[in-house]
Design an enzyme around this catalytic site. Sequence first.
Site, PDB file in Angstrom:
ATOM      1  N   ARG A 171      55.966 -12.210 -21.514  1.00  0.00           N
ATOM      2  CA  ARG A 171      55.079 -12.620 -22.821  1.00  0.00           C
ATOM      3  C   ARG A 171      55.744 -11.784 -24.320  1.00  0.00           C
ATOM      4  O   ARG A 171      56.129 -10.890 -23.341  1.00  0.00           O
ATOM      5  CB  ARG A 171      53.810 -12.337 -22.406  1.00  0.00           C
ATOM      6  CG  ARG A 171      53.709 -10.486 -22.306  1.00  0.00           C
ATOM      7  CD  ARG A 171      53.709 -10.055 -23.868  1.00  0.00           C
ATOM      8  NE  ARG A 171      52.920  -9.171 -24.347  1.00  0.00           N
ATOM      9  CZ  ARG A 171      53.332  -7.967 -25.091  1.00  0.00           C
ATOM     10  NH1 ARG A 171      54.000  -8.133 -25.674  1.00  0.00           N
ATOM     11  NH2 ARG A 171      52.912  -6.481 -25.142  1.00  0.00           N
ATOM     12  N   GLU A 199      44.527  -9.211 -29.265  1.00  0.00           N
ATOM     13  CA  GLU A 199      45.223  -8.257 -30.614  1.00  0.00           C
ATOM     14  C   GLU A 199      46.814  -8.597 -31.241  1.00  0.00           C
ATOM     15  O   GLU A 199      46.636  -8.220 -31.717  1.00  0.00           O
ATOM     16  CB  GLU A 199      46.743  -7.081 -29.204  1.00  0.00           C
ATOM     17  CG  GLU A 199      46.890  -5.839 -29.821  1.00  0.00           C
ATOM     18  CD  GLU A 199      47.426  -5.087 -29.155  1.00  0.00           C
ATOM     19  OE1 GLU A 199      48.959  -4.005 -28.885  1.00  0.00           O
ATOM     20  OE2 GLU A 199      47.425  -4.859 -27.476  1.00  0.00           O
ATOM     21  N   ARG A 231      57.099  -8.255 -23.470  1.00  0.00           N
ATOM     22  CA  ARG A 231      57.173  -7.820 -22.360  1.00  0.00           C
ATOM     23  C   ARG A 231      57.341  -8.296 -20.815  1.00  0.00           C
ATOM     24  O   ARG A 231      56.702  -9.135 -20.622  1.00  0.00           O
ATOM     25  CB  ARG A 231      56.699  -7.041 -22.258  1.00  0.00           C
ATOM     26  CG  ARG A 231      55.130  -5.735 -20.875  1.00  0.00           C
ATOM     27  CD  ARG A 231      53.541  -4.828 -20.807  1.00  0.00           C
ATOM     28  NE  ARG A 231      53.281  -4.432 -19.495  1.00  0.00           N
ATOM     29  CZ  ARG A 231      52.767  -5.365 -19.110  1.00  0.00           C
ATOM     30  NH1 ARG A 231      52.067  -6.230 -19.392  1.00  0.00           N
ATOM     31  NH2 ARG A 231      52.390  -3.736 -17.842  1.00  0.00           N
ATOM     32  N   CYS A 286      50.627  -3.904 -33.248  1.00  0.00           N
ATOM     33  CA  CYS A 286      51.016  -2.859 -32.964  1.00  0.00           C
ATOM     34  C   CYS A 286      52.690  -2.329 -33.487  1.00  0.00           C
ATOM     35  O   CYS A 286      53.051  -2.924 -32.484  1.00  0.00           O
ATOM     36  CB  CYS A 286      50.588  -2.216 -31.554  1.00  0.00           C
ATOM     37  SG  CYS A 286      51.117  -0.872 -31.339  1.00  0.00           S
ATOM     38  N   THR A 308      54.785  -0.424 -31.672  1.00  0.00           N
ATOM     39  CA  THR A 308      55.620  -0.555 -30.203  1.00  0.00           C
ATOM     40  C   THR A 308      55.910  -1.751 -30.237  1.00  0.00           C
ATOM     41  O   THR A 308      56.971  -2.116 -29.540  1.00  0.00           O
ATOM     42  CB  THR A 308      54.275  -0.005 -29.238  1.00  0.00           C
ATOM     43  OG1 THR A 308      53.471  -1.038 -29.185  1.00  0.00           O
ATOM     44  CG2 THR A 308      53.552   1.610 -29.973  1.00  0.00           C
ATOM     45  N   ARG A 334      49.358 -14.471 -28.324  1.00  0.00           N
ATOM     46  CA  ARG A 334      50.224 -14.130 -27.332  1.00  0.00           C
ATOM     47  C   ARG A 334      51.215 -15.255 -25.919  1.00  0.00           C
ATOM     48  O   ARG A 334      49.995 -16.072 -25.654  1.00  0.00           O
ATOM     49  CB  ARG A 334      49.829 -13.296 -26.241  1.00  0.00           C
ATOM     50  CG  ARG A 334      49.023 -11.469 -26.422  1.00  0.00           C
ATOM     51  CD  ARG A 334      50.101 -10.765 -26.389  1.00  0.00           C
ATOM     52  NE  ARG A 334      50.132  -9.241 -27.179  1.00  0.00           N
ATOM     53  CZ  ARG A 334      50.284  -8.483 -26.372  1.00  0.00           C
ATOM     54  NH1 ARG A 334      49.076  -8.411 -25.375  1.00  0.00           N
ATOM     55  NH2 ARG A 334      49.920  -7.205 -27.206  1.00  0.00           N
ATOM     56  N   ARG A 376      52.175   0.488 -14.628  1.00  0.00           N
ATOM     57  CA  ARG A 376      50.939   0.659 -14.871  1.00  0.00           C
ATOM     58  C   ARG A 376      50.009   0.013 -13.349  1.00  0.00           C
ATOM     59  O   ARG A 376      50.724  -0.384 -12.720  1.00  0.00           O
ATOM     60  CB  ARG A 376      50.858  -0.543 -15.685  1.00  0.00           C
ATOM     61  CG  ARG A 376      51.306  -1.050 -17.228  1.00  0.00           C
ATOM     62  CD  ARG A 376      50.988  -1.666 -17.913  1.00  0.00           C
ATOM     63  NE  ARG A 376      51.390  -1.843 -19.476  1.00  0.00           N
ATOM     64  CZ  ARG A 376      51.032  -2.221 -20.511  1.00  0.00           C
ATOM     65  NH1 ARG A 376      50.474  -2.114 -20.738  1.00  0.00           N
ATOM     66  NH2 ARG A 376      51.941  -1.968 -21.436  1.00  0.00           N
ATOM     67  N   GLU A 409      46.523  -2.252 -18.689  1.00  0.00           N
ATOM     68  CA  GLU A 409      46.950  -0.888 -19.490  1.00  0.00           C
ATOM     69  C   GLU A 409      45.995  -0.048 -19.077  1.00  0.00           C
ATOM     70  O   GLU A 409      46.123   0.995 -18.804  1.00  0.00           O
ATOM     71  CB  GLU A 409      47.279  -1.408 -20.873  1.00  0.00           C
ATOM     72  CG  GLU A 409      47.695  -0.454 -21.593  1.00  0.00           C
ATOM     73  CD  GLU A 409      48.582   0.146 -23.047  1.00  0.00           C
ATOM     74  OE1 GLU A 409      49.012   0.170 -23.351  1.00  0.00           O
ATOM     75  OE2 GLU A 409      48.416  -2.130 -23.313  1.00  0.00           O
TER      76      GLU A 409
END
Length: 345
Positions: free
Chosen positions: A135, A234, A295, A286, A288, A238, A325, A330
Amino acid sequence: KQWFNAEYGKFQTFQHYFKQINLRMSAFPQIKSTHSLVAKHVTKEKWDKLSGITTKTSGFTLAKAIACAVEFDNQHCGIYAGDWDSYKDFADVFDPIIQEYHGISADAKHTSDMDFSKITGNVNPNAPVHSTRIRVGRSIDGFGLSPGITKEQRLGVEKLFSSACKKFPEDLAGEYYPLTGMDEKVRQQLVDDHFLFMSGDRNLTVAGMERDWPEGRGIFHNKEKTFLVWVNEEDQLRIISMEKGGDVLGVFKRLAKGISAVGDSVKAECGKDFCLDEKYGYVHSCPTNLGTGMRASVHIDLPGWTKDGVEKLQARCEELALQPRGTRGESGGQTGHTYDISNKH
């Protein structure tokens, strides 16, 4: 919408909660996540310089950006951006955090190559891989990011995507399902397919990402259920490619095609591109996730590592720049000996 605030022992609206945060943060805040990157890089000097700034796109502040690090004691990073402006207006805080987390220099420039023809390997067919998922997150220029996006902007993103997705090529074509007013039969099918994202995540709530839930949010998937887009979770978008088995090349090829299809269709609708920062790459809420925002993960059976203990698995993954994970996500925990293994950065 109300939620129970254990700190105050009562139910609150999001508006009242964020008003309390703003009042509390008029002075230099007490950061509960004392070992976080926020605690290290949000100094009194920087706070005094930046805390009075309000971003142009969504009216975001440094107080809102670091809310999770202030409210919780378990954050590693602890900061979110409310819009692209946040990375610029609060650069004195974001820059050192991004550079330390990603291990990049102050003069680094983003590069990205989505040419799937350059991939020569694939997962060993004998490996016990159940499924493969890749993704990315993408944000449309001119709209706030989830922690700061206004209600009008969120609805605007949904309207743009719901129209743009009708122009996807045949192998990516499908249907968009808004969360608002969703038919129960449709909702249950999305749950059964493990496609539906839910409310209630404490981090997302405190960061401001669940305001006006579920309005302006939804899920798209193609007919084969191998290409999905989450709208206004988020991240604004996505974009997800997935299938059973370990054909990473096939999944990546579909993802690259899907990213182009979404970007081209959105631009045809509104003339806007994805937010792409010359230094940090594709903009996400985010820090990160900055860069490609990608990912890539597999669900794989690891009975030997389960026997040795999750701490040893985590240590081995750290050596390989991977992240283990549970298969529930998560924060969803672990069951059995099947793990979700993905890239860390």
